[in-house]
Design an enzyme around this catalytic site. Structure first.
Site, PDB file in Angstrom:
ATOM      1  N   VAL A 122       2.251   0.739   8.803  1.00  0.00           N
ATOM      2  CA  VAL A 122       2.889   1.738   7.955  1.00  0.00           C
ATOM      3  C   VAL A 122       4.111   2.248   8.719  1.00  0.00           C
ATOM      4  O   VAL A 122       3.993   2.680   9.866  1.00  0.00           O
ATOM      5  CB  VAL A 122       1.935   2.906   7.629  1.00  0.00           C
ATOM      6  CG1 VAL A 122       2.606   3.899   6.681  1.00  0.00           C
ATOM      7  CG2 VAL A 122       0.643   2.394   7.020  1.00  0.00           C
ATOM      8  N   HIS A 169       4.451  10.161   1.908  1.00  0.00           N
ATOM      9  CA  HIS A 169       3.528   9.043   1.683  1.00  0.00           C
ATOM     10  C   HIS A 169       2.973   8.517   3.007  1.00  0.00           C
ATOM     11  O   HIS A 169       1.774   8.243   3.125  1.00  0.00           O
ATOM     12  CB  HIS A 169       4.258   7.933   0.915  1.00  0.00           C
ATOM     13  CG  HIS A 169       3.437   6.720   0.641  1.00  0.00           C
ATOM     14  ND1 HIS A 169       2.483   6.689  -0.357  1.00  0.00           N
ATOM     15  CD2 HIS A 169       3.415   5.500   1.223  1.00  0.00           C
ATOM     16  CE1 HIS A 169       1.918   5.500  -0.369  1.00  0.00           C
ATOM     17  NE2 HIS A 169       2.459   4.758   0.581  1.00  0.00           N
ATOM     18  N   ARG A 215       5.493  -3.691  18.931  1.00  0.00           N
ATOM     19  CA  ARG A 215       4.041  -3.658  19.061  1.00  0.00           C
ATOM     20  C   ARG A 215       3.349  -4.850  18.400  1.00  0.00           C
ATOM     21  O   ARG A 215       2.134  -4.966  18.436  1.00  0.00           O
ATOM     22  CB  ARG A 215       3.516  -2.349  18.459  1.00  0.00           C
ATOM     23  CG  ARG A 215       3.884  -1.149  19.306  1.00  0.00           C
ATOM     24  CD  ARG A 215       3.883   0.161  18.533  1.00  0.00           C
ATOM     25  NE  ARG A 215       4.195   1.276  19.421  1.00  0.00           N
ATOM     26  CZ  ARG A 215       5.430   1.619  19.804  1.00  0.00           C
ATOM     27  NH1 ARG A 215       6.474   0.944  19.370  1.00  0.00           N
ATOM     28  NH2 ARG A 215       5.615   2.634  20.619  1.00  0.00           N
ATOM     29  N   PHE A 224      -3.840   1.268   2.721  1.00  0.00           N
ATOM     30  CA  PHE A 224      -4.920   2.123   2.222  1.00  0.00           C
ATOM     31  C   PHE A 224      -6.129   1.291   1.818  1.00  0.00           C
ATOM     32  O   PHE A 224      -7.278   1.715   1.991  1.00  0.00           O
ATOM     33  CB  PHE A 224      -4.432   2.982   1.048  1.00  0.00           C
ATOM     34  CG  PHE A 224      -5.345   4.130   0.761  1.00  0.00           C
ATOM     35  CD1 PHE A 224      -5.366   5.248   1.577  1.00  0.00           C
ATOM     36  CD2 PHE A 224      -6.207   4.088  -0.318  1.00  0.00           C
ATOM     37  CE1 PHE A 224      -6.222   6.307   1.324  1.00  0.00           C
ATOM     38  CE2 PHE A 224      -7.066   5.143  -0.588  1.00  0.00           C
ATOM     39  CZ  PHE A 224      -7.073   6.250   0.239  1.00  0.00           C
ATOM     40  N   GLU A 225      -5.898   0.080   1.339  1.00  0.00           N
ATOM     41  CA  GLU A 225      -6.982  -0.802   0.912  1.00  0.00           C
ATOM     42  C   GLU A 225      -7.762  -1.404   2.081  1.00  0.00           C
ATOM     43  O   GLU A 225      -8.805  -2.023   1.882  1.00  0.00           O
ATOM     44  CB  GLU A 225      -6.431  -1.907   0.009  1.00  0.00           C
ATOM     45  CG  GLU A 225      -5.922  -1.412  -1.333  1.00  0.00           C
ATOM     46  CD  GLU A 225      -4.560  -0.728  -1.264  1.00  0.00           C
ATOM     47  OE1 GLU A 225      -4.290   0.103  -2.157  1.00  0.00           O
ATOM     48  OE2 GLU A 225      -3.771  -1.001  -0.339  1.00  0.00           O
ATOM     49  N   TRP A 245       1.227  -5.738   3.140  1.00  0.00           N
ATOM     50  CA  TRP A 245       2.433  -4.929   3.216  1.00  0.00           C
ATOM     51  C   TRP A 245       3.048  -5.077   4.607  1.00  0.00           C
ATOM     52  O   TRP A 245       2.331  -5.133   5.590  1.00  0.00           O
ATOM     53  CB  TRP A 245       2.084  -3.465   2.941  1.00  0.00           C
ATOM     54  CG  TRP A 245       3.271  -2.631   2.614  1.00  0.00           C
ATOM     55  CD1 TRP A 245       3.880  -1.732   3.440  1.00  0.00           C
ATOM     56  CD2 TRP A 245       4.003  -2.622   1.389  1.00  0.00           C
ATOM     57  NE1 TRP A 245       4.941  -1.160   2.808  1.00  0.00           N
ATOM     58  CE2 TRP A 245       5.046  -1.689   1.531  1.00  0.00           C
ATOM     59  CE3 TRP A 245       3.887  -3.319   0.189  1.00  0.00           C
ATOM     60  CZ2 TRP A 245       5.959  -1.427   0.527  1.00  0.00           C
ATOM     61  CZ3 TRP A 245       4.791  -3.054  -0.819  1.00  0.00           C
ATOM     62  CH2 TRP A 245       5.805  -2.121  -0.651  1.00  0.00           C
TER      63      TRP A 245
END
Length: 156
Positions: free
Chosen positions: A88, A95, A134, A64-65, A29
């Site tokens: 994220v 979320h 970053r 999350f994985e 992601w």
């Protein structure tokens, strides 16, 4: 008297990583960000002596994985450290908060229940620009910083 700013690498004395093996779990992601983090991480591990054959990269669909991926790698005794890399970016729903909190707790738990250090490399930013800063931008590359932490923790 002016003070000179130093990079994270210059501030830390980094041990030799030539006899170390690293597992990296990276989220698919936000690939623009996570690929840049991965490149910085791998480049830094190699800079300090890690053999490219001893750097194993596994991809997971989302942040999350990362917890599951890191857990699977910690079950392999051949790794000196595991690094998780993800990004994220805050959206309009809660979320963001749930994912960031879940990953943080999951990685913290792995560090308290395993003998292999798991280095937390999840960017949690408000927008894409902050993430880019970053991931090789004006604030350096957090993937590179994670590599240094992994080397140091492996020597711990």
């Amino acid at each position: 008297m002016a003070t000179e700013l130093k990079t994270a690498e210059e501030k830390m004395q980094v041990p030799d990583a030539s006899n170390m093996c690293f597992g990296i779990v990276v989220s698919e992601w936000n690939p623009e960000i996570t690929n840049a983090l991965l490149k910085g991480c791998v480049t830094t591990l190699e800079k300090y002596g890690a053999d490219p054959e001893n750097i194993h990269v596994k991809q997971v669909p989302g942040s999350f994985e990362l917890i599951y991926g890191a857990r699977q790698l910690t079950r392999n005794d051949s790794y000196d450290a595991v690094i998780v890399l993800g990004s994220v970016i805050r959206g309009e729903t809660p979320h963001f908060d749930y994912i960031c909190q879940g990953v943080t707790y999951g990685i913290a738990r792995l560090n308290t229940t395993n003998d292999i250090p798991v280095v937390y490399g999840l960017l949690t930013t408000d927008n894409l620009e902050q993430a880019q800063e970053r991931a090789g931008g004006s604030l350096g590359n957090k993937g590179s910083e994670c590599a240094i932490v992994a080397i140091k923790m492996a020597k711990f």
